[in-house]
Enzyme design. Structure first.
Site, PDB file in Angstrom:
ATOM      1  N   SER A 118     -12.607  54.967 -28.089  1.00  0.00           N
ATOM      2  CA  SER A 118     -13.649  54.068 -28.596  1.00  0.00           C
ATOM      3  C   SER A 118     -14.685  54.934 -29.280  1.00  0.00           C
ATOM      4  O   SER A 118     -14.766  56.149 -29.021  1.00  0.00           O
ATOM      5  CB  SER A 118     -14.296  53.337 -27.409  1.00  0.00           C
ATOM      6  OG  SER A 118     -15.525  52.746 -27.778  1.00  0.00           O
ATOM      7  N   TYR A 135     -17.878  52.825 -18.756  1.00  0.00           N
ATOM      8  CA  TYR A 135     -17.058  52.752 -19.972  1.00  0.00           C
ATOM      9  C   TYR A 135     -17.211  54.028 -20.802  1.00  0.00           C
ATOM     10  O   TYR A 135     -16.225  54.614 -21.249  1.00  0.00           O
ATOM     11  CB  TYR A 135     -17.479  51.513 -20.779  1.00  0.00           C
ATOM     12  CG  TYR A 135     -16.579  51.176 -21.945  1.00  0.00           C
ATOM     13  CD1 TYR A 135     -15.449  50.379 -21.771  1.00  0.00           C
ATOM     14  CD2 TYR A 135     -16.857  51.634 -23.234  1.00  0.00           C
ATOM     15  CE1 TYR A 135     -14.623  50.052 -22.834  1.00  0.00           C
ATOM     16  CE2 TYR A 135     -16.043  51.304 -24.313  1.00  0.00           C
ATOM     17  CZ  TYR A 135     -14.924  50.510 -24.104  1.00  0.00           C
ATOM     18  OH  TYR A 135     -14.108  50.192 -25.174  1.00  0.00           O
TER      19      TYR A 135
HETATM   20  P1  NAD Z   1      -8.446  42.796 -24.560  1.00  0.00           P
HETATM   21  O1  NAD Z   1      -9.250  42.297 -23.404  1.00  0.00           O
HETATM   22  O2  NAD Z   1      -7.980  41.825 -25.607  1.00  0.00           O
HETATM   23  O3  NAD Z   1      -7.175  43.627 -24.027  1.00  0.00           O
HETATM   24  C1  NAD Z   1      -7.188  44.382 -22.835  1.00  0.00           C
HETATM   25  C2  NAD Z   1      -5.787  44.433 -22.271  1.00  0.00           C
HETATM   26  O4  NAD Z   1      -5.803  45.212 -21.065  1.00  0.00           O
HETATM   27  C3  NAD Z   1      -5.226  43.051 -21.895  1.00  0.00           C
HETATM   28  O5  NAD Z   1      -3.854  43.009 -22.227  1.00  0.00           O
HETATM   29  C4  NAD Z   1      -5.416  43.005 -20.385  1.00  0.00           C
HETATM   30  O6  NAD Z   1      -4.531  42.128 -19.712  1.00  0.00           O
HETATM   31  C5  NAD Z   1      -5.128  44.465 -20.043  1.00  0.00           C
HETATM   32  N1  NAD Z   1      -5.584  44.856 -18.718  1.00  0.00           N
HETATM   33  C6  NAD Z   1      -6.820  44.721 -18.160  1.00  0.00           C
HETATM   34  N2  NAD Z   1      -6.795  45.184 -16.892  1.00  0.00           N
HETATM   35  C7  NAD Z   1      -5.541  45.623 -16.641  1.00  0.00           C
HETATM   36  C8  NAD Z   1      -4.887  46.215 -15.513  1.00  0.00           C
HETATM   37  N3  NAD Z   1      -5.543  46.444 -14.356  1.00  0.00           N
HETATM   38  N4  NAD Z   1      -3.587  46.532 -15.632  1.00  0.00           N
HETATM   39  C9  NAD Z   1      -2.895  46.293 -16.778  1.00  0.00           C
HETATM   40  N5  NAD Z   1      -3.462  45.755 -17.873  1.00  0.00           N
HETATM   41  C10 NAD Z   1      -4.762  45.422 -17.795  1.00  0.00           C
HETATM   42  O7  NAD Z   1      -9.365  43.903 -25.221  1.00  0.00           O
HETATM   43  P2  NAD Z   1      -9.193  44.782 -26.554  1.00  0.00           P
HETATM   44  O8  NAD Z   1     -10.458  44.586 -27.292  1.00  0.00           O
HETATM   45  O9  NAD Z   1      -7.914  44.574 -27.241  1.00  0.00           O
HETATM   46  O10 NAD Z   1      -9.214  46.249 -25.902  1.00  0.00           O
HETATM   47  C11 NAD Z   1      -8.091  47.123 -25.844  1.00  0.00           C
HETATM   48  C12 NAD Z   1      -8.575  48.569 -25.766  1.00  0.00           C
HETATM   49  O11 NAD Z   1      -9.362  48.858 -26.919  1.00  0.00           O
HETATM   50  C13 NAD Z   1      -9.460  48.883 -24.552  1.00  0.00           C
HETATM   51  O12 NAD Z   1      -9.143  50.171 -24.047  1.00  0.00           O
HETATM   52  C14 NAD Z   1     -10.858  48.876 -25.140  1.00  0.00           C
HETATM   53  O13 NAD Z   1     -11.741  49.701 -24.410  1.00  0.00           O
HETATM   54  C15 NAD Z   1     -10.575  49.453 -26.516  1.00  0.00           C
HETATM   55  N6  NAD Z   1     -11.607  49.170 -27.526  1.00  0.00           N
HETATM   56  C16 NAD Z   1     -11.925  47.874 -27.854  1.00  0.00           C
HETATM   57  C17 NAD Z   1     -12.927  47.654 -28.810  1.00  0.00           C
HETATM   58  C18 NAD Z   1     -13.341  46.246 -29.232  1.00  0.00           C
HETATM   59  O14 NAD Z   1     -14.390  46.103 -29.888  1.00  0.00           O
HETATM   60  N7  NAD Z   1     -12.586  45.208 -28.951  1.00  0.00           N
HETATM   61  C19 NAD Z   1     -13.567  48.750 -29.401  1.00  0.00           C
HETATM   62  C20 NAD Z   1     -13.199  50.037 -29.045  1.00  0.00           C
HETATM   63  C21 NAD Z   1     -12.215  50.242 -28.102  1.00  0.00           C
END
Ligand code: NAD
Length: 259
Positions: free
Chosen positions: A141, A154
């Site tokens: 991130s 985080y």
């Molecule tokens: P999201 O909530 O759509 O996806 C998260 C995924 O992780 C889901 O499939 C969820 O079921 C899974 N998950 C959560 N807890 C779990 C567990 N204990 N075991 C197995 N799976 C689990 O969110 P996203 O925005 O797609 O985020 C995905 C990644 O991208 C994360 O690591 C997040 O930190 C990172 N990220 C997101 C953003 C953003 O703005 N959306 C920005 C930077 C980084």
């Protein structure tokens, strides 16, 4: 060149992870998806991936549980035939000042956003070494590079995964394996989208103003990164043309961390 290879993508039942799985399946890569959610919705996504002509399997392994993670990697190797690409993507968030930050939220974020990548990598590297090729991609991130208040767990986990990425890259460098971290800014996922109407109402501003002045205040382009853009960078990292990119912490944040 990726056709017939196999990938495990943690946290891929929605958002960025599902974007990676879709792009990989489009390129002919077998995929194991993982994460939580409604069973029928997950099965529908799995079937859509399989309809692209690849093997697509689902693991409900909980990324807080090392034994389930080890079993997930073994299952992927059995059912898909190999684990060539590992994308560590599962992640959760909790926002609170440190003095109010619940211990269980700290432990869950460190387990899911950081320690799970240690466990998956530990079990996938021997499989990749045996085949002399591999790609490890960690969704970090912008918070792997800079901090924001109220996000202690985080930011700590994301800085941690940047360090893990570099160590793994050094350890596997002579085995045809690369390890890199992608550092998105705000990404347009269902999660982000859902917050917008309520925030607009609460603040008495338009949805466009919420996006630009609230969510994207840190992001100079004032535009969300898209799931497809993040997936496209991952796909490039999987190419032979990217074999010299390793140990890299790659921002994709609309200029956020340039400021
Ligand atoms: P999201 O909530 O759509 O996806 C998260 C995924 O992780 C889901 O499939 C969820 O079921 C899974 N998950 C959560 N807890 C779990 C567990 N204990 N075991 C197995 N799976 C689990 O969110 P996203 O925005 O797609 O985020 C995905 C990644 O991208 C994360 O690591 C997040 O930190 C990172 N990220 C997101 C953003 C953003 O703005 N959306 C920005 C930077 C980084």
């Amino acid at each position: 060149m990726l056709k017939g290879k196999s990938a495990v993508i943690t946290g891929s039942t929605s958002g960025i992870g599902l974007g990676y799985a879709t792009a990989l399946a489009d390129a002919g890569v077998n995929v194991m998806i993982n994460g939580f959610g409604d069973a029928d919705a997950i099965e529908a996504e799995r079937a859509k991936l399989e309809a692209k002509g690849v093997k697509a399997v689902y693991s409900g392994a909980d990324m807080t549980k090392p034994a389930e993670i080890a079993a997930m990697i073994a299952e992927a190797n059995d059912k898909l035939g190999s684990v060539d690409i590992l994308i560590n993507n599962a992640g959760i968030q909790h926002v609170a000042p440190i003095e109010d930050f619940p211990d269980e939220k700290w432990n869950a974020i460190i387990a899911i956003n950081l320690s799970s990548a240690f466990h998956t990598t530990k079990h996938a590297v021997p499989l990749m070494k045996a085949r002399g090729w591999g790609r490890i991609i960690n969704t970090a991130s912008a918070h792997a590079l800079v901090a924001s208040p109220a996000k202690s767990a985080y930011v700590a986990a994301k800085h941690g995964i940047a360090g893990l990425t570099k160590v793994v890259a050094l350890e596997v460098a002579e085995h045809g394996i690369t390890a890199n971290a992608i550092c998105p800014g705000y990404v347009w996922t269902p999660l982000a989208e859902k917050q917008i109407p309520d925030t607009a109402k609460a603040r008495g501003i338009t949805e466009e103003e919420v996006k630009r002045d609230v969510l994207l205040a840190a992001q100079p382009t004032r535009e969300f990164v898209t799931v497809e853009q993040v997936a496209a960078l991952a796909m490039f990292l999987c190419q032979d043309a990217a074999k010299s990119i390793t140990g890299a912490i790659l921002p994709m944040d609309g200029g956020w961390t340039a400021a």
